[in-house]
Design an enzyme around this catalytic site. Structure first.
Site, PDB file in Angstrom:
ATOM      1  N   PHE A  11     111.194  33.975 113.267  1.00  0.00           N
ATOM      2  CA  PHE A  11     111.107  33.050 114.407  1.00  0.00           C
ATOM      3  C   PHE A  11     109.840  33.294 115.241  1.00  0.00           C
ATOM      4  CE2 PHE A  11     112.772  33.009 119.003  1.00  0.00           C
ATOM      5  CZ  PHE A  11     112.306  31.738 119.268  1.00  0.00           C
ATOM      6  N   ILE A  12     109.723  34.487 115.836  1.00  0.00           N
ATOM      7  CA  ILE A  12     108.587  34.729 116.729  1.00  0.00           C
ATOM      8  C   ILE A  12     107.308  34.857 115.910  1.00  0.00           C
ATOM      9  CG2 ILE A  12     107.629  36.274 118.491  1.00  0.00           C
ATOM     10  CD1 ILE A  12     110.545  37.040 119.194  1.00  0.00           C
ATOM     11  N   LEU A  35     110.790  38.738 103.625  1.00  0.00           N
ATOM     12  CA  LEU A  35     111.665  37.569 103.456  1.00  0.00           C
ATOM     13  C   LEU A  35     113.124  37.990 103.312  1.00  0.00           C
ATOM     14  CD1 LEU A  35     109.438  35.290 101.197  1.00  0.00           C
ATOM     15  CD2 LEU A  35     109.638  35.298 103.692  1.00  0.00           C
ATOM     16  N   THR A 126     111.725  45.323 122.755  1.00  0.00           N
ATOM     17  CA  THR A 126     112.645  44.371 123.391  1.00  0.00           C
ATOM     18  C   THR A 126     113.174  44.931 124.709  1.00  0.00           C
ATOM     19  OG1 THR A 126     114.855  43.384 123.178  1.00  0.00           O
ATOM     20  CG2 THR A 126     114.450  45.347 121.877  1.00  0.00           C
ATOM     21  N   GLU A 128     116.133  45.024 125.403  1.00  0.00           N
ATOM     22  CA  GLU A 128     117.452  45.629 125.150  1.00  0.00           C
ATOM     23  C   GLU A 128     117.392  47.156 125.102  1.00  0.00           C
ATOM     24  OE1 GLU A 128     120.119  43.779 122.461  1.00  0.00           O
ATOM     25  OE2 GLU A 128     119.283  41.797 122.787  1.00  0.00           O
ATOM     26  N   TYR A 154     121.617  47.674 117.265  1.00  0.00           N
ATOM     27  CA  TYR A 154     120.302  47.007 117.222  1.00  0.00           C
ATOM     28  C   TYR A 154     119.375  47.632 118.254  1.00  0.00           C
ATOM     29  CZ  TYR A 154     116.745  43.633 118.694  1.00  0.00           C
ATOM     30  OH  TYR A 154     115.550  43.054 119.072  1.00  0.00           O
ATOM     31  N   ALA A 155     119.853  47.708 119.506  1.00  0.00           N
ATOM     32  CA  ALA A 155     119.001  48.219 120.584  1.00  0.00           C
ATOM     33  C   ALA A 155     118.643  49.687 120.338  1.00  0.00           C
ATOM     34  CB  ALA A 155     119.709  48.045 121.927  1.00  0.00           C
ATOM     35  N   ASN A 183     114.872  37.535 126.172  1.00  0.00           N
ATOM     36  CA  ASN A 183     115.335  36.573 125.146  1.00  0.00           C
ATOM     37  C   ASN A 183     114.371  35.409 124.976  1.00  0.00           C
ATOM     38  OD1 ASN A 183     117.818  38.055 125.926  1.00  0.00           O
ATOM     39  ND2 ASN A 183     118.775  36.609 124.507  1.00  0.00           N
ATOM     40  N   ASN A 184     113.994  35.140 123.736  1.00  0.00           N
ATOM     41  CA  ASN A 184     113.108  34.013 123.426  1.00  0.00           C
ATOM     42  C   ASN A 184     113.909  32.778 123.021  1.00  0.00           C
ATOM     43  OD1 ASN A 184     110.002  35.204 121.978  1.00  0.00           O
ATOM     44  ND2 ASN A 184     111.258  36.202 123.508  1.00  0.00           N
ATOM     45  N   ASN A 253     125.423  32.868 130.466  1.00  0.00           N
ATOM     46  CA  ASN A 253     125.677  32.148 129.207  1.00  0.00           C
ATOM     47  C   ASN A 253     126.442  30.852 129.462  1.00  0.00           C
ATOM     48  OD1 ASN A 253     124.365  34.092 127.739  1.00  0.00           O
ATOM     49  ND2 ASN A 253     126.236  35.221 127.215  1.00  0.00           N
TER      50      ASN A 253
HETATM   51  P1  NAD Z   1     113.656  37.234 112.990  1.00  0.00           P
HETATM   52  O1  NAD Z   1     114.878  37.885 112.469  1.00  0.00           O
HETATM   53  O2  NAD Z   1     113.609  35.766 113.138  1.00  0.00           O
HETATM   54  O3  NAD Z   1     112.385  37.663 112.091  1.00  0.00           O
HETATM   55  C1  NAD Z   1     112.225  38.962 111.580  1.00  0.00           C
HETATM   56  C2  NAD Z   1     111.242  38.898 110.411  1.00  0.00           C
HETATM   57  O4  NAD Z   1     111.015  40.244 109.946  1.00  0.00           O
HETATM   58  C3  NAD Z   1     111.759  38.095 109.216  1.00  0.00           C
HETATM   59  O5  NAD Z   1     110.765  37.229 108.750  1.00  0.00           O
HETATM   60  C4  NAD Z   1     112.112  39.165 108.178  1.00  0.00           C
HETATM   61  O6  NAD Z   1     111.983  38.712 106.852  1.00  0.00           O
HETATM   62  C5  NAD Z   1     111.104  40.248 108.531  1.00  0.00           C
HETATM   63  N1  NAD Z   1     111.530  41.595 108.102  1.00  0.00           N
HETATM   64  C6  NAD Z   1     112.708  42.226 108.394  1.00  0.00           C
HETATM   65  N2  NAD Z   1     112.748  43.436 107.815  1.00  0.00           N
HETATM   66  C7  NAD Z   1     111.566  43.593 107.163  1.00  0.00           C
HETATM   67  C8  NAD Z   1     111.012  44.631 106.397  1.00  0.00           C
HETATM   68  N3  NAD Z   1     111.692  45.777 106.153  1.00  0.00           N
HETATM   69  N4  NAD Z   1     109.755  44.481 105.893  1.00  0.00           N
HETATM   70  C9  NAD Z   1     109.069  43.337 106.112  1.00  0.00           C
HETATM   71  N5  NAD Z   1     109.561  42.297 106.818  1.00  0.00           N
HETATM   72  C10 NAD Z   1     110.804  42.421 107.344  1.00  0.00           C
HETATM   73  O7  NAD Z   1     113.375  37.964 114.395  1.00  0.00           O
HETATM   74  P2  NAD Z   1     112.597  37.445 115.691  1.00  0.00           P
HETATM   75  O8  NAD Z   1     113.583  36.912 116.656  1.00  0.00           O
HETATM   76  O9  NAD Z   1     111.444  36.623 115.283  1.00  0.00           O
HETATM   77  O10 NAD Z   1     112.079  38.850 116.278  1.00  0.00           O
HETATM   78  C11 NAD Z   1     110.797  39.361 115.938  1.00  0.00           C
HETATM   79  C12 NAD Z   1     110.575  40.668 116.685  1.00  0.00           C
HETATM   80  O11 NAD Z   1     110.642  40.457 118.082  1.00  0.00           O
HETATM   81  C13 NAD Z   1     111.625  41.743 116.379  1.00  0.00           C
HETATM   82  O12 NAD Z   1     110.965  43.002 116.325  1.00  0.00           O
HETATM   83  C14 NAD Z   1     112.565  41.677 117.571  1.00  0.00           C
HETATM   84  O13 NAD Z   1     113.182  42.933 117.795  1.00  0.00           O
HETATM   85  C15 NAD Z   1     111.597  41.333 118.676  1.00  0.00           C
HETATM   86  N6  NAD Z   1     112.167  40.608 119.841  1.00  0.00           N
HETATM   87  C16 NAD Z   1     112.876  39.450 119.655  1.00  0.00           C
HETATM   88  C17 NAD Z   1     113.350  38.756 120.758  1.00  0.00           C
HETATM   89  C18 NAD Z   1     114.122  37.461 120.590  1.00  0.00           C
HETATM   90  O14 NAD Z   1     114.629  36.937 121.577  1.00  0.00           O
HETATM   91  N7  NAD Z   1     114.227  36.891 119.407  1.00  0.00           N
HETATM   92  C19 NAD Z   1     113.116  39.240 122.048  1.00  0.00           C
HETATM   93  C20 NAD Z   1     112.389  40.442 122.204  1.00  0.00           C
HETATM   94  C21 NAD Z   1     111.903  41.103 121.079  1.00  0.00           C
HETATM   95  O1  TDX Z   2     127.999  32.838 119.296  1.00  0.00           O
HETATM   96  C1  TDX Z   2     127.510  33.401 120.302  1.00  0.00           C
HETATM   97  N1  TDX Z   2     128.163  33.288 121.507  1.00  0.00           N
HETATM   98  C2  TDX Z   2     127.710  33.895 122.646  1.00  0.00           C
HETATM   99  O2  TDX Z   2     128.321  33.771 123.714  1.00  0.00           O
HETATM  100  C3  TDX Z   2     126.300  34.165 120.235  1.00  0.00           C
HETATM  101  C4  TDX Z   2     125.557  34.316 118.934  1.00  0.00           C
HETATM  102  C5  TDX Z   2     125.855  34.762 121.390  1.00  0.00           C
HETATM  103  N2  TDX Z   2     126.539  34.643 122.565  1.00  0.00           N
HETATM  104  C6  TDX Z   2     126.014  35.328 123.760  1.00  0.00           C
HETATM  105  C7  TDX Z   2     125.712  36.801 123.565  1.00  0.00           C
HETATM  106  C8  TDX Z   2     124.541  37.045 124.485  1.00  0.00           C
HETATM  107  O3  TDX Z   2     125.004  37.363 125.789  1.00  0.00           O
HETATM  108  O4  TDX Z   2     124.755  34.723 124.078  1.00  0.00           O
HETATM  109  C9  TDX Z   2     123.814  35.703 124.528  1.00  0.00           C
HETATM  110  C10 TDX Z   2     122.595  35.663 123.621  1.00  0.00           C
HETATM  111  O5  TDX Z   2     122.991  36.145 122.346  1.00  0.00           O
HETATM  112  P1  TDX Z   2     121.971  36.243 121.117  1.00  0.00           P
HETATM  113  O6  TDX Z   2     121.293  34.929 120.932  1.00  0.00           O
HETATM  114  O7  TDX Z   2     122.664  36.867 119.977  1.00  0.00           O
HETATM  115  O8  TDX Z   2     120.830  37.208 121.733  1.00  0.00           O
HETATM  116  P2  TDX Z   2     120.905  38.690 122.360  1.00  0.00           P
HETATM  117  O9  TDX Z   2     122.055  39.445 121.834  1.00  0.00           O
HETATM  118  O10 TDX Z   2     120.781  38.556 123.859  1.00  0.00           O
HETATM  119  O11 TDX Z   2     119.542  39.321 121.746  1.00  0.00           O
HETATM  120  C11 TDX Z   2     118.325  38.536 121.693  1.00  0.00           C
HETATM  121  O12 TDX Z   2     117.433  38.897 122.712  1.00  0.00           O
HETATM  122  C12 TDX Z   2     116.803  40.148 122.643  1.00  0.00           C
HETATM  123  C13 TDX Z   2     117.642  38.695 120.336  1.00  0.00           C
HETATM  124  O13 TDX Z   2     118.556  38.356 119.295  1.00  0.00           O
HETATM  125  C14 TDX Z   2     117.093  40.085 120.156  1.00  0.00           C
HETATM  126  O14 TDX Z   2     116.374  40.183 118.924  1.00  0.00           O
HETATM  127  C15 TDX Z   2     116.168  40.389 121.291  1.00  0.00           C
HETATM  128  O15 TDX Z   2     115.704  41.716 121.217  1.00  0.00           O
END
Ligand code: NAD
Ligand code: TDX
Length: 341
Positions: A11-12, A35, A126, A128, A154-155, A183-184, A253
């Site tokens: 995603f990011i 992947l 993150t 978290e 995870y955290a 959160n993104n 939420n």
């Molecule tokens: P995502 O799950 O959408 O993407 C993760 C990517 O990493 C995938 O393309 C996956 O194939 C790849 N990957 C996983 N394990 C791997 C490995 N061993 N080798 C090579 N590639 C691998 O996650 P995202 O939401 O895009 O998050 C990206 C980063 O940002 C993560 O480090 C996450 O902790 C951090 N982050 C995410 C959020 C959020 O809200 N999504 C917020 C803060 C930080």
């Molecule tokens: O089905 C659901 N129902 C619900 O109430 C899901 C999937 C989530 N939730 C709640 C849990 C959380 O309070 O919504 C909030 C957001 O949940 P997620 O989208 O799973 O995100 P969160 O657990 O907050 O973590 C995200 O932000 C920090 C990312 O997944 C992490 O990768 C990032 O580090």
């Protein structure tokens, strides 16, 4: 600048590739991605023929492969990780392997391929890692000095990786920066995370599973604001520093769910209150004043509810993307493009 990006098919990462090539036409990006279930090369289908972009299918735990790519690159932006809290509660092992061991492997590869340690590593951590905040003290937010108290597997695995990067700076003098973002939201987010899950459920006529009483608070930031901040840290951050990144956009939420329901013209009856997530963190809130003060970054794309509505519309307008993702059928796209490596 040639950037080695890990996890660029997620995603990011995919938003980051698109953002960098648009905002820095002279830059190149190599995307190393294993992947996993959440990595989808279709996220970058429009970029594939751009000669400034190269995809490499591989794992960050493969030190030879990572070192080889670092030799070609000027800097590393490390995003690859297992990213979903609920999955880590079901099975923490892949989180230890990719997030903790994988990050240490990136560090080891940097030392091997770049013995003078001139190449910067930006580690995408993150919020978290800080644990949770109380609901009744809205003035308290996470700063870069808040103790690390991760609560989910995870955290915990992200904290381990964050601390390995810190140790590489203190022990070896490696040029590292750490970002801790809230959160993104935005396009191409895997539909296990709350916003795309709820929107796609509603499109399919299903209910949305809200955990517990829905009072948990998250600080929502548009993914492009995050990408801009990571690029600012890469270009202007100080070595050894941590930068918080946040939207100053706290929503419960329940409030988020109501906004999604409204954007989708659905009523309250679509909410299904379900059993709470184990160890569910109550509130995340980021104090991002350091990155604003030192690097001049502040969010400009996260304004509520417009930015959320635009994101909801993206999922409504792109059913083929999330239907393929939900069914796993996007894997055939990858096999067609890259073979079954
Ligand atoms: P995502 O799950 O959408 O993407 C993760 C990517 O990493 C995938 O393309 C996956 O194939 C790849 N990957 C996983 N394990 C791997 C490995 N061993 N080798 C090579 N590639 C691998 O996650 P995202 O939401 O895009 O998050 C990206 C980063 O940002 C993560 O480090 C996450 O902790 C951090 N982050 C995410 C959020 C959020 O809200 N999504 C917020 C803060 C930080
Ligand atoms: O089905 C659901 N129902 C619900 O109430 C899901 C999937 C989530 N939730 C709640 C849990 C959380 O309070 O919504 C909030 C957001 O949940 P997620 O989208 O799973 O995100 P969160 O657990 O907050 O973590 C995200 O932000 C920090 C990312 O997944 C992490 O990768 C990032 O580090």
């Amino acid at each position: 600048m040639k950037i080695l990006l890990t996890g660029g098919s997620g995603f990011i990462g995919s938003n980051f590739v698109r953002f960098v090539l648009r905002e820095r036409p002279g830059y190149q990006v190599i995307n190393l991605d294993a992947l996993t279930y959440s990595g989808n090369p279709e996220n970058l289908a429009d970029i594939e023929s751009d000669e400034r972009y190269r995809f490499v299918h591989g794992d960050i735990r493969d030190i030879d492969r990572v070192a080889e790519l670092i030799e070609e690159a000027d800097a590393v932006v490390h995003m690859a990780a297992e990213s979903h809290v609920d999955r880590s509660i079901m099975d923490a092992r892949p989180f230890v392997e990719s997030n903790a061991l994988g990050t240490q492997t990136v560090i080891d590869a940097l030392r091997r391929a770049n013995p003078k340690l001139t190449k910067r590593l930006v580690h995408v951590s993150t919020d978290e890692v800080y644990g949770t905040l109380p609901l009744d003290k809205p003035e308290v937010k996470f700063t870069e000095d808040t103790p690390l108290q991760p609560n989910s597997p995870y955290a915990a695995s992200k904290t381990a990786s964050d601390l390995f990067v810190r140790a590489a700076f203190h022990t070896f003098g490696m040029d590292v920066c750490i970002t801790r973002c809230s959160n993104n939201f935005g396009p191409y987010q895997f539909p296990e995370k709350v916003i795309p899950l709820f929107v796609t459920n509603l499109i399919e006529g299903k209910k949305v599973p809200l955990y517990g009483d829905g009072r948990n608070v998250r600080d929502w930031l548009h993914v492009e604001d995050h990408c801009e901040a990571v690029l600012a840290v890469l270009e202007k951050g100080s070595a050894g520093e941590v930068y918080n990144i946040g939207g100053n956009n706290e929503r419960s939420n329940l409030e988020l769910t109501h906004s999604i329901l409204q954007a989708m013209n659905c009523g309250e009856e679509k909410i299904e209150y379900v059993k709470d997530r184990l160890g569910h963190d109550l509130r995340y809130a980021i104090d991002a004043s350091k990155i604003e003060r030192e690097l001049g970054w502040r969010p400009t794309r996260s304004a509520w509810p417009g930015a959320l509505e635009a994101t909801v519309k993206w999922y409504v307008d792109n059913p083929q993307w999330w239907q393929r993702v939900r069914s796993g059928a996007y894997r055939t796209y990858y096999e067609k493009q890259y073979g079954n490596a």
